[in-house]
Scaffold this motif. Sequence first.
Motif, PDB file in Angstrom:
ATOM      1  N   PHE A  98     -18.651   9.225  -0.986  1.00 27.36           N
ATOM      2  CA  PHE A  98     -18.326   8.189  -1.963  1.00 27.36           C
ATOM      3  C   PHE A  98     -19.595   7.462  -2.425  1.00 27.36           C
ATOM      4  CE2 PHE A  98     -17.204   3.793  -3.042  1.00 27.36           C
ATOM      5  CZ  PHE A  98     -16.211   3.988  -3.987  1.00 27.36           C
TER       6      PHE A  98
ATOM      7  N   GLY B  23       0.812  -1.221   0.000  1.00 25.72           N
ATOM      8  CA  GLY B  23       0.000   0.000   0.000  1.00 25.72           C
ATOM      9  C   GLY B  23       0.841   1.264   0.000  1.00 25.72           C
TER      10      GLY B  23
ATOM     11  N   GLY C 204     -10.694  11.923  -2.902  1.00 30.26           N
ATOM     12  CA  GLY C 204     -10.546  11.967  -1.459  1.00 30.26           C
ATOM     13  C   GLY C 204      -9.481  11.012  -0.921  1.00 30.26           C
ATOM     14  N   VAL C 205      -8.904  11.382   0.215  1.00 24.97           N
ATOM     15  CA  VAL C 205      -8.011  10.493   0.957  1.00 24.97           C
ATOM     16  C   VAL C 205      -8.863   9.862   2.056  1.00 24.97           C
ATOM     17  CG1 VAL C 205      -5.841  10.319   2.224  1.00 24.97           C
ATOM     18  CG2 VAL C 205      -6.155  12.132   0.514  1.00 24.97           C
ATOM     19  N   TYR C 206      -9.147   8.579   1.912  1.00 26.64           N
ATOM     20  CA  TYR C 206     -10.054   7.909   2.840  1.00 26.64           C
ATOM     21  C   TYR C 206      -9.287   7.433   4.066  1.00 26.64           C
ATOM     22  CZ  TYR C 206     -12.903   8.205  -1.292  1.00 26.64           C
ATOM     23  OH  TYR C 206     -13.580   8.697  -2.383  1.00 26.64           O
ATOM     24  N   SER C 207     -10.015   7.302   5.170  1.00 25.89           N
ATOM     25  CA  SER C 207      -9.325   6.887   6.390  1.00 25.89           C
ATOM     26  C   SER C 207      -9.807   5.531   6.899  1.00 25.89           C
ATOM     27  CB  SER C 207      -9.487   7.953   7.475  1.00 25.89           C
ATOM     28  OG  SER C 207     -10.841   8.285   7.614  1.00 25.89           O
ATOM     29  N   SER C 208     -10.720   4.908   6.174  1.00 23.06           N
ATOM     30  CA  SER C 208     -11.121   3.544   6.546  1.00 23.06           C
ATOM     31  C   SER C 208     -11.662   2.829   5.308  1.00 23.06           C
ATOM     32  CB  SER C 208     -12.185   3.582   7.638  1.00 23.06           C
ATOM     33  OG  SER C 208     -13.326   4.251   7.155  1.00 23.06           O
ATOM     34  N   ASP C 209     -11.899   1.535   5.439  1.00 21.48           N
ATOM     35  CA  ASP C 209     -12.459   0.767   4.332  1.00 21.48           C
ATOM     36  C   ASP C 209     -13.725   1.460   3.820  1.00 21.48           C
ATOM     37  OD1 ASP C 209     -10.464  -1.007   4.849  1.00 21.48           O
ATOM     38  OD2 ASP C 209     -11.768  -2.635   5.552  1.00 21.48           O
ATOM     39  N   LEU C 210     -13.977   1.300   2.532  1.00 22.90           N
ATOM     40  CA  LEU C 210     -15.159   1.894   1.924  1.00 22.90           C
ATOM     41  C   LEU C 210     -16.191   0.814   1.618  1.00 22.90           C
ATOM     42  CD1 LEU C 210     -13.640   4.340  -0.698  1.00 22.90           C
ATOM     43  CD2 LEU C 210     -15.035   4.953   1.278  1.00 22.90           C
ATOM     44  N   THR C 211     -17.453   1.192   1.636  1.00 17.06           N
ATOM     45  CA  THR C 211     -18.516   0.272   1.244  1.00 17.06           C
ATOM     46  C   THR C 211     -19.127   0.737  -0.079  1.00 17.06           C
ATOM     47  OG1 THR C 211     -19.014  -0.278   3.522  1.00 17.06           O
ATOM     48  CG2 THR C 211     -20.750  -0.711   1.907  1.00 17.06           C
ATOM     49  N   ILE C 212     -19.258  -0.201  -1.012  1.00 12.48           N
ATOM     50  CA  ILE C 212     -19.957   0.063  -2.267  1.00 12.48           C
ATOM     51  C   ILE C 212     -21.373  -0.463  -2.135  1.00 12.48           C
ATOM     52  CG2 ILE C 212     -20.072  -0.504  -4.722  1.00 12.48           C
ATOM     53  CD1 ILE C 212     -17.090  -0.910  -4.768  1.00 12.48           C
TER      54      ILE C 212
END
Lengths: 365, 365, 365, 365
Positions: D266, D120, D283-291
């Motif tokens: 998102f 990463g 964006g700079v995300y700070s945790s897992d994303l959900t689709i």
Amino acid sequence: MSSMMKAAVFIAPGRIEIAEKPIPDVGPNDALIRITTTTICGTDVHILKGEYPVAPGLTIGHEPVGIIEKLGSAVSGYQEGQRVIAGAICPNFNSYAAQDGVASQDGSYLIAAGRCGCHGYKATAGWRFGNLIDGTQAEYVLVPDAQANLAPIPDGLTDEQVLMCPDIMSTGFKGAENANIRIGDTVVVFAQGPIGLCATAGARLLGATTIIAVDGNAHRLGISRQMGADITLNFTQCDVVEEVMKLTGGRGADAAIEALGTQHTFASALQVLKPGGTLSSLGVYSSDLTIPLGAFAAGLGDHKINTALCPGGKERMRRLMGVIASGRLDLGALVTHHYALDDIEAAYDLFAHQRDGVLKIAIRP
Amino acid sequence: MSSMMKAAVFIAPGRIEIAEKPIPDVGPNDALIRITTTTICGTDVHILKGEYPVAPGLTIGHEPVGIIEKLGSAVSGYQEGQRVIAGAICPNFNSYAAQDGVASQDGSYLIAAGRCGCHGYKATAGWRFGNLIDGTQAEYVLVPDAQANLAPIPDGLTDEQVLMCPDIMSTGFKGAENANIRIGDTVVVFAQGPIGLCATAGARLLGATTIIAVDGNAHRLGISRQMGADITLNFTQCDVVEEVMKLTGGRGADAAIEALGTQHTFASALQVLKPGGTLSSLGVYSSDLTIPLGAFAAGLGDHKINTALCPGGKERMRRLMGVIASGRLDLGALVTHHYALDDIEAAYDLFAHQRDGVLKIAIRP
Amino acid sequence: MSSMMKAAVFIAPGRIEIAEKPIPDVGPNDALIRITTTTICGTDVHILKGEYPVAPGLTIGHEPVGIIEKLGSAVSGYQEGQRVIAGAICPNFNSYAAQDGVASQDGSYLIAAGRCGCHGYKATAGWRFGNLIDGTQAEYVLVPDAQANLAPIPDGLTDEQVLMCPDIMSTGFKGAENANIRIGDTVVVFAQGPIGLCATAGARLLGATTIIAVDGNAHRLGISRQMGADITLNFTQCDVVEEVMKLTGGRGADAAIEALGTQHTFASALQVLKPGGTLSSLGVYSSDLTIPLGAFAAGLGDHKINTALCPGGKERMRRLMGVIASGRLDLGALVTHHYALDDIEAAYDLFAHQRDGVLKIAIRP
Amino acid sequence: MSSMMKAAVFIAPGRIEIAEKPIPDVGPNDALIRITTTTICGTDVHILKGEYPVAPGLTIGHEPVGIIEKLGSAVSGYQEGQRVIAGAICPNFNSYAAQDGVASQDGSYLIAAGRCGCHGYKATAGWRFGNLIDGTQAEYVLVPDAQANLAPIPDGLTDEQVLMCPDIMSTGFKGAENANIRIGDTVVVFAQGPIGLCATAGARLLGATTIIAVDGNAHRLGISRQMGADITLNFTQCDVVEEVMKLTGGRGADAAIEALGTQHTFASALQVLKPGGTLSSLGVYSSDLTIPLGAFAAGLGDHKINTALCPGGKERMRRLMGVIASGRLDLGALVTHHYALDDIEAAYDLFAHQRDGVLKIAIRP
């Protein structure tokens, strides 16, 4: 290591001879390569004949396979003794042109050298070996912008297996890449010299399923089948445009690749195209070209014409050598002859006159 | 409703006249449109002069704005009385060509009609109005493939505001779209007639930040500034190629759009390009073209040449009318004159001789 | 010809049965096809199980191979008695969606039918056979928009040779086309069911030179080598992500294709990618997906995620059948079983339980 | 010139302080820049808070405007005393990643430094200033790979006019470039901080004609109209997804740009899309994303999700400054406050708490 080396230098039109020259000094971003194999290109013959002007005393050749002899102080990630190639075009990837997507077209080198008198010349300024700086038909060659251009040879590949990568394969494949090929396309490749053969192979790799190879030489047409052609047309025996129309049911080809550099092949390439088709041009032309009005649909045919100079750089070379290593393609059939560097004048003579079924000649110092 | 209508028909070279014709029958996939506004195109003048052959008795014109009079039995989602436009090119989107990405190039119509004697002609077969079937300079026009081609006019837009969409704006914008424009590009547009002006506007919309408009007519150059040109060059007063090189610091333009159809503008468009640049050609040429060797870098300049025929279809028209509705662009300045359909011969005379600062003429039945 | 036919219809969750139905009437833009071969898809099993809702009484199936029985009055260029296929997705190419570049996504059909309650459903509205209208597991099927969707079978190809074209091959190839593959790429294909196997074959055709096929079934991995895989990874025996990193020297894959539809394969596909790589997703997911932050580089990795619904239309089918006809690819290994239409319930049972090494079953009325 | 300089260094979470440090030595490919203006970025606040780890003692900041103090021996074409900027990301254009098309993603620097523990992290390795090497919130900064990264400021532009180019404008524009925008598109931009405002401006420059800006801050929405938004939606006052569907007649947006880095934005960006639309994520995300499954059409919606890290390099900077110089865009409204370098702690306090309508703060040594 002696401070002198042998090199094939351009003396005057008609004369390329072996001469003694000093081994070059290595600047911070350079690498000195000991050549183990190189070859002669059609462009070199143009230089020999005086059709393309270079400075007297220049070492000729632009297709290097060799071993790192010495690295510049600012070059990292390589080791002396490592086997490498570099592209025929060694771009300056720090240039505006490279960052703009056309690395081979950087004119800054020429401008810096005060040699850029006209717009047209700048266009090919990415070509340095054997054109603007000493080339590869020598015991040693200095690679500029080495960090960007040295490409390690994968274990298990011989010099000959990668000898086509610096120019012939990179150029021929670019011809296929520029043709907007999609799976199931019909592609016509005009001329099956070394570059045309690689364009045929590239079209196959990109998913064209009807590849029509055109040449007047039955031997080369035979090799084109090994490279992936489905159909071969000998232009001495048929009307190529008519034949392609017949083969495509009147629809025309999706793409045509011109790999010779003549008016006739250029016009034919346009004539075989479907409306909306792409002409990918690789040839180096020697006079103005004519676009026939009918084939061009008076400008209303949604046609595309793309040209290209051989792409270089270590990532390009890495990919091409990867193709060879994968076994997808064997270009062994293209190396038909071997000569020592000392005998290069005889090699030029054979190559210039296309005797003995010659395609490419491996030259070994 | 009477069964007869007035229409401007081609009689013979030099003669386009108003005649009485039957209002056409409506097949299952057609729509009959009552024309409220149409216009005359440069191509129509070629037809008038006999330079482009069409069948005697054909109704001329390909830029329809009107009202749905009658819908075919298989056409749904529209209502009679609805205000619509259709593209100058009404593609058959069910064709192989359309599914292959070049809807304007469908040759099936011509082949079906047995009129396709040569390869070149097929290329423009998507153009039907006033070419293969009766056109729009009439009280009524029959729109083929209506489900694909009828585009409702957004509320609040006048006939004149959308009159450029079917051809001029669609073609001019395609010239910009074909130029591979990226934010910050320098784009040179050769010729500032109606299509060139729309190409200028399109280049602006796509992010070019140095747009150089070229023409010999000071009035048109003035309008080009309204359309988005940053710099105008009058070719009667300067050497355009030299000037572009000066303006770009010797780098050349990123793209050039040819919007006239002559050898000189085509060659100039190539000459102003940077290595790697794109020539987007819109012109309808009337003879073979010459590609100058130097500007073409002998085929090694990574140049691209793209041509196009006006895109059509209801989605294209929807987008173009959306641009007008958004207020991004006002093409009002392009409609300089108004004539009744009955007076169309006088309109042709004015337009063909480019008198009185004419750009486009609104024709109203 | 009788006015009744046999068809496999959905009765209720768990029940698909052979029933008698009237042979449908043929509208002006339709064609009636007599089915000679069709097959069962994973989606059909979802319908059988009640996981995907369709109307009771609907004929199931969307993969037609057959003979034109009757053409609509407005359909031209075909002949009754001609052998044809049509895509699983029969798009309305006259729609805004098709003209906008996503023919499979036309929602107008659903909106017209008043069945479009939500945004999500519209997305797949291009899929009509066995979903919105009667499908292909029957003696006859009505093809809508026949002018756009009937694709003649080239002489010399059998029903079985083209049976994968309507869905499996079109979808699998789209997975490869969506992966931005360039010559020399490393591509990982997750799952080697019929669609994954075709994605593997597509990646090979597009020039990937290191194709890594992943599955837990050794038999399917064996077939993946026939389809073009260079390396196979059995996820029951190794850590796939770790293995890919090892195989690429820590660089990551250029592209990954997800061909199953689970969270685990989706996440793994992202984890094997290089920065700048592409995840091409084909799977039909059944719940929300999670994007792992690390593999996504917190959103800063220049990653691309592309999804697709099977492309249709006669040009697509023409190309796919051309690939088969060219001999580039033999999908014979995918048809593992044969059943009569009358025995389709047994075929569903075999297929749903993946017994006996089944990949695809040819169904013949 | 003294051998010491002032710099804002990271001490520990919560502490960034002005310290004295030696002015760095200049290697052959470096350039030393005397900073005249720099600024604080949201990422710097993450570093201050300890949310993004950097080495204690590192100088922070990555947005340099200044004057060349000293050039490395191998850097040519520049002059000491010249005004320049460099991108926030200073790529090594000699790297494999750059030659592969993703210059910002070069991991070779990290690998060379032995700091690359995980996959990463490599992804953002192109970001060096204030992350891997000393940054720009100082009197001097050392620019690595200077030949590729120094971009001369056009005459007539002030420091403040080009202060957004290195990061904010390059990132925001990339968001628009990644959104596949075509003329006439509807684009929704989620969040109107400095980067979102530049994404709005970029969407306008690329031809979107319905730009919908979303934020919860009325002041920022006001500025978004200056940047090119046609419609503003305050998410505290309406349901954004529902509103976009209404505005597009149920069709959905062609593209959505996420410029915040949260799950909610998102998911909303996906929900407003048409089938076939593109989500461009900045964006700079700070945790897992959900689709969400529905918005993703179960994977069948022909959706595209593209992410990006800020592009750098002198050609990119040249283009962005060209946009400013052309007058197409005035980013003056984004610089709301001014501080001396000595007062940078107060500036961080203001910026981190978003007091006083702050958008960006110009910092001057």
